[in-house]
Design an enzyme around this catalytic site. Sequence first.
Site, PDB file in Angstrom:
ATOM      1  N   LYS A  15       0.833  -1.213   0.000  1.00  0.00           N
ATOM      2  CA  LYS A  15       0.000   0.000   0.000  1.00  0.00           C
ATOM      3  C   LYS A  15       0.869   1.266   0.000  1.00  0.00           C
ATOM      4  CE  LYS A  15      -2.127  -0.820   3.925  1.00  0.00           C
ATOM      5  NZ  LYS A  15      -1.471  -2.069   4.364  1.00  0.00           N
ATOM      6  N   ARG A  90      -9.778   0.881   8.048  1.00  0.00           N
ATOM      7  CA  ARG A  90      -9.339  -0.454   8.457  1.00  0.00           C
ATOM      8  C   ARG A  90     -10.429  -1.188   9.223  1.00  0.00           C
ATOM      9  NH1 ARG A  90      -3.396   0.889   8.604  1.00  0.00           N
ATOM     10  NH2 ARG A  90      -2.246  -1.005   9.055  1.00  0.00           N
ATOM     11  N   ARG A 128      11.640  -6.388   6.164  1.00  0.00           N
ATOM     12  CA  ARG A 128      11.746  -4.956   5.851  1.00  0.00           C
ATOM     13  C   ARG A 128      12.784  -4.256   6.741  1.00  0.00           C
ATOM     14  NH1 ARG A 128       6.093  -2.251   5.013  1.00  0.00           N
ATOM     15  NH2 ARG A 128       5.695  -2.929   7.128  1.00  0.00           N
ATOM     16  N   ARG A 162      11.319  -1.601  11.789  1.00  0.00           N
ATOM     17  CA  ARG A 162      10.182  -0.946  12.428  1.00  0.00           C
ATOM     18  C   ARG A 162       9.761  -1.780  13.638  1.00  0.00           C
ATOM     19  NH1 ARG A 162       5.221   0.549   8.463  1.00  0.00           N
ATOM     20  NH2 ARG A 162       3.974  -0.546   9.995  1.00  0.00           N
ATOM     21  N   ARG A 173      -0.598  -8.325  13.669  1.00  0.00           N
ATOM     22  CA  ARG A 173      -1.121  -7.392  12.656  1.00  0.00           C
ATOM     23  C   ARG A 173      -1.871  -8.137  11.551  1.00  0.00           C
ATOM     24  NH1 ARG A 173       4.047  -4.655  10.897  1.00  0.00           N
ATOM     25  NH2 ARG A 173       2.770  -3.367   9.535  1.00  0.00           N
TER      26      ARG A 173
HETATM   27  P1  AMP Z   1       0.716   0.979   8.937  1.00  0.00           P
HETATM   28  O1  AMP Z   1       1.905   1.872   8.833  1.00  0.00           O
HETATM   29  O2  AMP Z   1      -0.387   1.332   7.978  1.00  0.00           O
HETATM   30  O3  AMP Z   1       1.068  -0.484   8.914  1.00  0.00           O
HETATM   31  O4  AMP Z   1       0.073   1.251  10.400  1.00  0.00           O
HETATM   32  C1  AMP Z   1       0.845   1.027  11.566  1.00  0.00           C
HETATM   33  C2  AMP Z   1      -0.033   1.049  12.788  1.00  0.00           C
HETATM   34  O5  AMP Z   1      -0.697   2.325  12.910  1.00  0.00           O
HETATM   35  C3  AMP Z   1      -1.183   0.034  12.830  1.00  0.00           C
HETATM   36  O6  AMP Z   1      -0.744  -1.244  13.268  1.00  0.00           O
HETATM   37  C4  AMP Z   1      -2.112   0.692  13.843  1.00  0.00           C
HETATM   38  O7  AMP Z   1      -1.602   0.602  15.157  1.00  0.00           O
HETATM   39  C5  AMP Z   1      -2.016   2.170  13.439  1.00  0.00           C
HETATM   40  N1  AMP Z   1      -2.997   2.507  12.375  1.00  0.00           N
HETATM   41  C6  AMP Z   1      -2.722   2.945  11.121  1.00  0.00           C
HETATM   42  N2  AMP Z   1      -3.842   3.170  10.434  1.00  0.00           N
HETATM   43  C7  AMP Z   1      -4.875   2.854  11.260  1.00  0.00           C
HETATM   44  C8  AMP Z   1      -6.295   2.857  11.132  1.00  0.00           C
HETATM   45  N3  AMP Z   1      -6.892   3.224   9.980  1.00  0.00           N
HETATM   46  N4  AMP Z   1      -7.028   2.473  12.206  1.00  0.00           N
HETATM   47  C9  AMP Z   1      -6.451   2.102  13.362  1.00  0.00           C
HETATM   48  N5  AMP Z   1      -5.113   2.064  13.553  1.00  0.00           N
HETATM   49  C10 AMP Z   1      -4.331   2.435  12.517  1.00  0.00           C
END
Ligand code: AMP
Length: 217
Positions: A15, A90, A128, A162, A173
Amino acid sequence: MSKIIVLIGAPGAGKGTQARLIQERLKLPQISTGDILRARAEAADPLAGEIRALQAAGKLVPDDLVIRVVQERTAREDCRDGCVLDGFPRTLAQAAMLEQLAADQRKDIIAVALDVPFEVLEKRTTGRRSCPVCGELYNIYFKPPKSDETCDRHRGVKLVIRADDSEEKVRVRLKTYEQETRPLLDYYEKSGRLRRVDGTKEREIVYQELEEIIKEG
Ligand code: AMP
């Protein structure tokens, strides 16, 4: 009519990579809720601590907080002609809020699922690495640095992982994705707004398919 592009995919589906390409080439701003929340988590207040803990555990941040972030960000001038959402919605509650927001802003929603099998997702996330200086992304399985775990451009700088890309957190996740986010595919499918792209293909091929969908949609 301008469009809100929603990229739906599990962690590691691509993404972020694709959203960045769309931003660069189609000039639609990339809105990554993960990045925005990570930046917000660096403050020194209780909310930051709460976000940090949830992100580090691989759990979702509460809907109302994420929704506020998206409302504020999409209202900015640079989103006038649309934007690409990377990591939002999400949950079904977030999707319902997005409907309202899109209606208020007179924008169409196009949802694109990036399909990638579980084994590939695991390697893409746990493998990663990034350079803490320039942000360049590597993957120890698919795009290793020239010399062991250091940046090709910044010699001697050790690549970082990360916090939520450890094997244990990735498992959480991926499970959260299955439970909370996968139902969105049905949701957008039922209203005829879901497109699907094979996310295992090469990055440029995936991008070309996305560009076509965005242009025709
Ligand atoms: P990402 O970088 O998109 O993998 O997001 C990393 C983390 O940010 C996720 O595991 C959640 O803890 C939080 N997060 C990001 N986007 C959302 C969302 N739309 N709703 C809830 N938590 C989010």
